[in-house]
Design an enzyme around this catalytic site. Sequence first.
Site, PDB file in Angstrom:
ATOM      1  N   ASP A   1       0.848  -1.189   0.000  1.00 41.48           N
ATOM      2  CA  ASP A   1       0.000   0.000   0.000  1.00 41.48           C
ATOM      3  C   ASP A   1       0.885   1.241   0.000  1.00 41.48           C
ATOM      4  O   ASP A   1       1.787   1.376   0.829  1.00 41.48           O
ATOM      5  CB  ASP A   1      -0.890   0.030   1.244  1.00 41.48           C
ATOM      6  CG  ASP A   1      -1.907  -1.106   1.297  1.00 41.48           C
ATOM      7  OD1 ASP A   1      -2.053  -1.836   0.293  1.00 41.48           O
ATOM      8  OD2 ASP A   1      -2.567  -1.254   2.344  1.00 41.48           O
TER       9      ASP A   1
ATOM     10  N   ASP B   1      -5.749  -6.127   9.020  1.00 47.62           N
ATOM     11  CA  ASP B   1      -4.495  -5.911   8.314  1.00 47.62           C
ATOM     12  C   ASP B   1      -3.339  -6.136   9.276  1.00 47.62           C
ATOM     13  O   ASP B   1      -3.390  -5.701  10.437  1.00 47.62           O
ATOM     14  CB  ASP B   1      -4.406  -4.495   7.739  1.00 47.62           C
ATOM     15  CG  ASP B   1      -4.990  -4.375   6.344  1.00 47.62           C
ATOM     16  OD1 ASP B   1      -5.246  -5.413   5.699  1.00 47.62           O
ATOM     17  OD2 ASP B   1      -5.180  -3.227   5.881  1.00 47.62           O
TER      18      ASP B   1
END
Length: 134
Positions: A85, A116
């Site tokens: 990301d 996550d």
Amino acid sequence: MSDQIAIVEAFLATWDTPGGWERGVQEYFSDDSVYENIGMSKSVGIDEILEFARHYDRTTGGGIMHVRTSAIACAGHMVLTERVDDMVDGHGNVFFTTPVMGAFEVRNGKIVAWRDYFDTASLPQPYDGPGALS
């Protein structure tokens, strides 16, 4: 491709536009969804999840995230992602990049849980906003 994978991929794709993360949560999450950044924060319900995102965007100057998914797999209701990301500021500059393992639970067409796992040392600052774990 499974329906569960398609839902997770569609949600991740929303992050690439301003306000997309919020729209994605509103569209793809159940009202009682749980979102956890393991070891950092836990939010329950769409309102708490959105407040987490708004606080994070305000404090970091972020707003869009480019997601590069290197692997995705589905087992039953679980979708596992391996991603990188890139958080992008208002000027289009990447200000941090982090590798992430994500676990999404999808039921009845909605994401009901999302966790996550990543190294929090990669973040630009410690998180102390909504849902922060002490």
